[in-house]
Write an enzyme that holds these catalytic residues in place. Structure first.
Site, PDB file in Angstrom:
ATOM      1  N   LYS A 178      -3.371   7.429   3.843  1.00  0.00           N
ATOM      2  CA  LYS A 178      -3.893   7.287   5.216  1.00  0.00           C
ATOM      3  C   LYS A 178      -3.036   8.098   6.216  1.00  0.00           C
ATOM      4  CE  LYS A 178      -3.505   2.734   5.123  1.00  0.00           C
ATOM      5  NZ  LYS A 178      -3.025   2.502   3.738  1.00  0.00           N
TER       6      LYS A 178
ATOM      7  N   ARG B  54      -7.888  -5.008   8.933  1.00  0.00           N
ATOM      8  CA  ARG B  54      -7.629  -5.351   7.527  1.00  0.00           C
ATOM      9  C   ARG B  54      -8.247  -6.684   7.157  1.00  0.00           C
ATOM     10  NH1 ARG B  54      -2.342  -2.382   5.388  1.00  0.00           N
ATOM     11  NH2 ARG B  54      -2.120  -0.984   7.133  1.00  0.00           N
TER      12      ARG B  54
ATOM     13  N   ARG C 259       7.908   8.040  -1.788  1.00  0.00           N
ATOM     14  CA  ARG C 259       7.685   8.418  -0.382  1.00  0.00           C
ATOM     15  C   ARG C 259       9.005   8.443   0.407  1.00  0.00           C
ATOM     16  NH1 ARG C 259       3.345   5.358   2.989  1.00  0.00           N
ATOM     17  NH2 ARG C 259       4.363   3.566   2.064  1.00  0.00           N
TER      18      ARG C 259
ATOM     19  N   ARG D 122      11.124   3.524   3.680  1.00  0.00           N
ATOM     20  CA  ARG D 122      10.687   2.290   4.349  1.00  0.00           C
ATOM     21  C   ARG D 122      11.198   1.053   3.619  1.00  0.00           C
ATOM     22  NH1 ARG D 122       4.337   2.869   5.555  1.00  0.00           N
ATOM     23  NH2 ARG D 122       4.354   0.779   4.659  1.00  0.00           N
TER      24      ARG D 122
ATOM     25  N   ARG E 212       1.505  -5.858  -1.528  1.00  0.00           N
ATOM     26  CA  ARG E 212       0.627  -5.268  -0.495  1.00  0.00           C
ATOM     27  C   ARG E 212      -0.740  -4.936  -1.073  1.00  0.00           C
ATOM     28  NH1 ARG E 212       4.902  -0.926   0.865  1.00  0.00           N
ATOM     29  NH2 ARG E 212       3.221   0.369   1.655  1.00  0.00           N
TER      30      ARG E 212
HETATM   31  P1  AP5 Z   1       0.862   7.900   2.925  1.00  0.00           P
HETATM   32  O1  AP5 Z   1       0.024   8.909   3.587  1.00  0.00           O
HETATM   33  O2  AP5 Z   1       2.152   7.506   3.572  1.00  0.00           O
HETATM   34  O3  AP5 Z   1      -0.009   6.611   2.538  1.00  0.00           O
HETATM   35  P2  AP5 Z   1      -0.564   5.410   3.441  1.00  0.00           P
HETATM   36  O4  AP5 Z   1      -1.929   5.106   2.965  1.00  0.00           O
HETATM   37  O5  AP5 Z   1      -0.362   5.722   4.878  1.00  0.00           O
HETATM   38  O6  AP5 Z   1       0.402   4.272   2.922  1.00  0.00           O
HETATM   39  P3  AP5 Z   1       1.093   3.048   3.628  1.00  0.00           P
HETATM   40  O7  AP5 Z   1       2.097   2.530   2.636  1.00  0.00           O
HETATM   41  O8  AP5 Z   1       1.631   3.426   4.978  1.00  0.00           O
HETATM   42  O9  AP5 Z   1      -0.056   2.038   3.766  1.00  0.00           O
HETATM   43  P4  AP5 Z   1       0.091   0.523   3.958  1.00  0.00           P
HETATM   44  O10 AP5 Z   1      -1.260   0.131   4.354  1.00  0.00           O
HETATM   45  O11 AP5 Z   1       0.695  -0.186   2.796  1.00  0.00           O
HETATM   46  O12 AP5 Z   1       1.222   0.403   5.078  1.00  0.00           O
HETATM   47  P5  AP5 Z   1       1.190   0.197   6.639  1.00  0.00           P
HETATM   48  O13 AP5 Z   1       2.328   0.876   7.210  1.00  0.00           O
HETATM   49  O14 AP5 Z   1      -0.144   0.490   7.188  1.00  0.00           O
HETATM   50  O15 AP5 Z   1       1.164   8.456   1.451  1.00  0.00           O
HETATM   51  C1  AP5 Z   1       1.974   7.733   0.553  1.00  0.00           C
HETATM   52  C2  AP5 Z   1       2.783   8.759  -0.313  1.00  0.00           C
HETATM   53  O16 AP5 Z   1       1.871   9.493  -1.134  1.00  0.00           O
HETATM   54  C3  AP5 Z   1       3.539   9.795   0.528  1.00  0.00           C
HETATM   55  O17 AP5 Z   1       4.766  10.067  -0.092  1.00  0.00           O
HETATM   56  C4  AP5 Z   1       2.637  11.039   0.490  1.00  0.00           C
HETATM   57  O18 AP5 Z   1       3.378  12.250   0.577  1.00  0.00           O
HETATM   58  C5  AP5 Z   1       1.937  10.899  -0.854  1.00  0.00           C
HETATM   59  N1  AP5 Z   1       0.559  11.396  -0.810  1.00  0.00           N
HETATM   60  C6  AP5 Z   1      -0.377  11.172   0.156  1.00  0.00           C
HETATM   61  N2  AP5 Z   1      -1.537  11.763  -0.152  1.00  0.00           N
HETATM   62  C7  AP5 Z   1      -1.342  12.364  -1.369  1.00  0.00           C
HETATM   63  C8  AP5 Z   1      -2.197  13.121  -2.226  1.00  0.00           C
HETATM   64  N3  AP5 Z   1      -3.475  13.393  -1.924  1.00  0.00           N
HETATM   65  N4  AP5 Z   1      -1.670  13.578  -3.398  1.00  0.00           N
HETATM   66  C9  AP5 Z   1      -0.372  13.296  -3.728  1.00  0.00           C
HETATM   67  N5  AP5 Z   1       0.479  12.592  -2.946  1.00  0.00           N
HETATM   68  C10 AP5 Z   1      -0.009  12.120  -1.776  1.00  0.00           C
HETATM   69  O19 AP5 Z   1       1.388  -1.388   6.723  1.00  0.00           O
HETATM   70  C11 AP5 Z   1       2.636  -1.961   6.340  1.00  0.00           C
HETATM   71  C12 AP5 Z   1       2.594  -3.457   6.529  1.00  0.00           C
HETATM   72  O20 AP5 Z   1       2.355  -3.781   7.903  1.00  0.00           O
HETATM   73  C13 AP5 Z   1       1.462  -4.188   5.778  1.00  0.00           C
HETATM   74  O21 AP5 Z   1       1.838  -4.482   4.462  1.00  0.00           O
HETATM   75  C14 AP5 Z   1       1.282  -5.455   6.649  1.00  0.00           C
HETATM   76  O22 AP5 Z   1       2.290  -6.381   6.352  1.00  0.00           O
HETATM   77  C15 AP5 Z   1       1.493  -4.922   8.043  1.00  0.00           C
HETATM   78  N6  AP5 Z   1       0.238  -4.499   8.674  1.00  0.00           N
HETATM   79  C16 AP5 Z   1      -0.195  -3.229   8.903  1.00  0.00           C
HETATM   80  N7  AP5 Z   1      -1.395  -3.215   9.489  1.00  0.00           N
HETATM   81  C17 AP5 Z   1      -1.755  -4.526   9.642  1.00  0.00           C
HETATM   82  C18 AP5 Z   1      -2.906  -5.178  10.167  1.00  0.00           C
HETATM   83  N8  AP5 Z   1      -3.957  -4.482  10.636  1.00  0.00           N
HETATM   84  N9  AP5 Z   1      -2.933  -6.527  10.146  1.00  0.00           N
HETATM   85  C19 AP5 Z   1      -1.904  -7.243   9.674  1.00  0.00           C
HETATM   86  N10 AP5 Z   1      -0.783  -6.688   9.148  1.00  0.00           N
HETATM   87  C20 AP5 Z   1      -0.715  -5.340   9.138  1.00  0.00           C
END
Ligand code: AP5
Length: 302
Positions: free
Chosen positions: A96, A172, A207, A236, A247
């Protein structure tokens, strides 16, 4: 040759009728009439056929009553005038954030990432941040009382309203989607990145983040360009194999209920491909969307 969009309708007053849109003459697609501003169409556009010539910035249509051709200048065909409202969703590490970097650099949308907003609160040591961290460490959803207003406030800022927004990692749950709708935020497109689970753990563990530029790297798939960047990369606190599994569990429990609320505007994209290929699919969907939104505005401008 000028690029043209043809619209034809047998009836302009029925909301159940459809318009044939030929953005490229050999690739017709049916666009429901209610995609356009039907109220405006039925009151002022009693047309038989309609031709929009992008280069000429004008619209030509045959009037039903007189059976004569009329033409009208449309305000502008500048594609940048349509603020897009996009949601992007997917499992942890589905890409994402990576796609958001590419989308915002081309479309200049305001990137609103729920996870980033929460991490900023955690870093600031606020009460919300302290509470949020407890849930984030367990891979659970942070309660709506904290997340919803945070997201709503950011989407309400003038830059989001003017440029359009790209909402990452929200909603979510169905309750988050409902809350957002109740504030009047309605997305144009819901992008779902689809990645097999076995790839996700590997992506999370490798990552790294650049605290200076905010760029996302991966030690294998997207390594830092220089030694200097490599030396300052951070990880992170929730990027461990154990935590990503939690997660993922939370994601799997909630995703269906969210998808069911956005079925009609969802595109599912294969997120396991290289990031440039994933972006190419998204880019094409966004270009189509802009074209359709502009056509809608042009109708309203007649
Ligand atoms: P990356 O692009 O960083 O992936 P991402 O989908 O953004 O992953 P996140 O871990 O940030 O998602 P998440 O939903 O778990 O975390 P968030 O911060 O939103 O890519 C990942 C890796 O893969 C990178 O190293 C990249 O280089 C590589 N990559 C990417 N694309 C690639 C490709 N095509 N090929 C190869 N490699 C690739 O949320 C964290 C926490 O916050 C949650 O667990 C929850 O506790 C809380 N939270 C967040 N939003 C909410 C909400 N709406 N409600 C309640 N709690 C929430």
């Amino acid at each position: 040759m000028a690029s043209c969009t043809y619209l034809n309708s047998s009836s302009s007053s029925s909301s159940s009728s459809s318009i044939m849109m030929l953005s490229k003459p050999k690739q017709p697609s049916i666009v429901p009439l209610n995609f356009l501003n039907t109220q405006h169409l039925s009151s002022s556009l009693s047309f038989k056929s309609l031709l929009i010539t992008n280069n000429e910035k004008s619209v030509r249509f045959r009037c039903k009553q007189t059976n004569r051709f009329c033409s009208s200048i449309v305000a502008s065909m500048d594609k940048s005038r349509v603020p897009l409202k996009i949601m992007i969703s997917g499992a942890p590490a589905s890409g994402k954030g990576t796609q958001c970097e590419l989308i915002t650099s081309k479309y200049d949308l305001v990137h609103v990432a729920a996870g980033d907003l929460l991490r900023a609160e955690v870093a600031a040591g606020s009460d919300n941040g302290k509470q949020a961290k407890e849930f984030m460490e367990k891979g659970q959803l942070v309660p709506d009382e904290i997340v919803v207003m945070m997201v709503k406030d950011r989407l309400s800022q003038p830059d989001s309203t003017e440029k359009g927004w790209l909402l990452d990692g929200y909603p979510r749950s169905s309750s988050q989607a409902t809350e957002l709708q109740s504030f009047g935020f309605k997305p144009d497109l819901f992008i779902l990145l689809d990645v097999p689970q076995e790839i996700l753990v590997d992506r999370v563990v490798g990552r790294r983040l650049d605290p200076v530029t905010g760029r996302i790297y991966h030690l294998t798939y997207s390594p830092p360009e220089t030694e200097e960047i490599a030396a300052r990369l951070t990880q992170r606190f929730d990027d461990t194999e154990e935590k990503v599994k939690l997660r993922l569990l939370t994601h799997n429990q909630n995703i269906e209920s969210v998808l069911s609320m956005f079925e009609d505007i969802t595109i599912k994209v294969d997120g396991s491909l290289p990031k440039e290929d994933v972006f190419a699919t998204i880019d094409s969907a966004l270009s189509d969307l802009i074209e359709k939104k502009n056509a809608t505005l042009d109708m309203a401008a007649i």
